[in-house]
Enzyme design. Sequence first.
Site, PDB file in Angstrom:
ATOM      1  N   ASN A 134       0.860  -1.179   0.000  1.00 22.29           N
ATOM      2  CA  ASN A 134       0.000   0.000   0.000  1.00 22.29           C
ATOM      3  C   ASN A 134       0.898   1.232   0.000  1.00 22.29           C
ATOM      4  O   ASN A 134       1.469   1.597   1.018  1.00 22.29           O
ATOM      5  CB  ASN A 134      -0.890  -0.038   1.249  1.00 22.29           C
ATOM      6  CG  ASN A 134      -1.969   1.020   1.228  1.00 22.29           C
ATOM      7  OD1 ASN A 134      -1.912   1.957   0.429  1.00 22.29           O
ATOM      8  ND2 ASN A 134      -2.933   0.883   2.094  1.00 22.29           N
ATOM      9  N   CYS A 168      -2.495   5.030   0.373  1.00 22.16           N
ATOM     10  CA  CYS A 168      -3.623   5.407   1.228  1.00 22.16           C
ATOM     11  C   CYS A 168      -3.606   6.920   1.447  1.00 22.16           C
ATOM     12  O   CYS A 168      -2.651   7.451   2.004  1.00 22.16           O
ATOM     13  CB  CYS A 168      -3.557   4.691   2.570  1.00 22.16           C
ATOM     14  SG  CYS A 168      -4.894   5.204   3.671  1.00 22.16           S
ATOM     15  N   GLY A 192     -15.068   1.455  -8.250  1.00 19.15           N
ATOM     16  CA  GLY A 192     -16.486   1.602  -8.589  1.00 19.15           C
ATOM     17  C   GLY A 192     -17.131   0.438  -9.293  1.00 19.15           C
ATOM     18  O   GLY A 192     -18.167   0.594  -9.935  1.00 19.15           O
TER      19      GLY A 192
END
Lengths: 306, 257
Positions: free
Chosen positions: A130, A133, A247
Amino acid sequence: MNLKPNLRVEIAGIKMKNPVMTASGTFGSGLEYSNFIDLSKLGAIVTKGVTLKKQTGNPGPRVYETPCGMLNSIGLQNKGVKNFIAEDLEFLKKFNVPVIVNVAGNTIEEYVAVVEQLSEKDVVKGIELNVSCPNVKSGGLSFGLNVKSAIKLTSAVRKTTKLPLIVKLSPNVGNIDEIAKGVEDAGADAVSLINTILGMAIDPQSFKPQLANIVGGLSGPAIKPVAVGMVWKISKAINIPIIGMGGIMNCYDALEFFLAGAKAVAVGTANFIDPEATIKLIEELEEFLTIKDISDISDIVGQVKV
Amino acid sequence: MAHVKAKILNKEQVAPSIFKLSLLCPEIASSAIPGQFVHVECGKGKSFILRRPFSVYRQASKETFEILFQVVGKGTESLAEAEVNSYLDIIGPLGNGFKLSNNCKKVLLVSGGIGIAPLTFLAEKLYSTEIIFDMLIGFANYKKVIDFSLQEKIADRIHYSTDDGSLGLKGTTVELLLDYLKQSKKPDTIFACGPEPMLKQVALIAKQNKVPCFISLEERMACGIGACLSCVCNTINGYKRVCADGPVFDASEIIWD
């Protein structure tokens, strides 16, 4: 006669029954969702970001709904890698599903320490770094905004583990293709994109931001065109596989990502709306390919006609 | 917990902007306990996407339950437009409800506004026990007051307050509580639900009077099942999830801002 289409894919050496994964941070470690779905049916589970030490996260309110999306500022609340191994990985052992652990940190040393501990565990089939973030600096965003630091971190972790290494990139940069190429050269086996887009909402009555953290990460259908565009752009810049997300609510959303060049997809915000979203997506994909007489999901990857 | 389609059997506007829906859903009606909530999809195909949480208001039968809600935004607006005989996509029952200890002999239910919803469910459960219970009900004004004949039938005593004095004491629920404690025998437990500023005051008053107090909190939620960590509240034991660790908390545990 239509035969059942092949949904199996291999990403960075991780063998998956189908190309549908969970997006980190939206699925916990699967425990809550195991009340609704059979986790073994998923292509892979990507767990919530884990750091070396326990993190408390940001104050509330942490979420705000926007048109076709949501802003969040959770801030990587997690119990630290030791507890994650003892509790979450123990739970996940029961399921026949590849587990990919999302790892975050403040420093390269912290990332390396977490990855070292995870690499000893058989149940872990991959690492997702990651570096994107937007809600905390310790989400590694400082590594994900700059080509050099992204390369440095990826190289260090590459030396630490033989596990497949996926780097989750930030859309909040102007040169995501350069960063993608950089991490590929530094030894990443795949990239996942996109993470949430930095955003803000303000209450016009109180004049205050809607999130206690002021800004947060936007996800959901609102960001899908941005995500599809980035997958398409980056698929032409690199040779390692792309895991597309942003999405995805149904099969048609997922198909856009495959056509743009993603080899697998991850479902995020949709899990909050429908805990069975991932399973429905797998079924819909199979049905779509059957109707279209497409024998293998991989046959449509990157097939957008431009 | 179940993920089901619940049929809307009845819809009733019970006060300006307040609606009651009766839902056919044996899975939830038969297993919900007071204080638990359901997570409802309110805007299929619309520009808003997240579910909305609503406390269970009444367990009307083993097959039906009711929710009471106030229209405050697009989601609740859309829910208010839902048609009888259509279906709602619901997850529930969720969260931890009110717990009654064996020491409970006389309890007090304190509600502010739409906070009446989970306390009515609790009241109905208390009705079938030996426990004596009084209810304090506060609303903005008489127009916003729903028909409380059900609550009046089951509670031992009910006291009202309205901000404008159109019903009961003129003032807030907090003032009503202070007034009650001066005049009545101290309860052995307080259960409360309402806006956060009210709950903060109720918690403080309970603490000063050394009465255990349990409150039902509300917070913006995404998943509703404990995975996303959106709906946290600050407690002496760190951040806790309102959806999965609550919504009912021991008030002494909460750190108020």
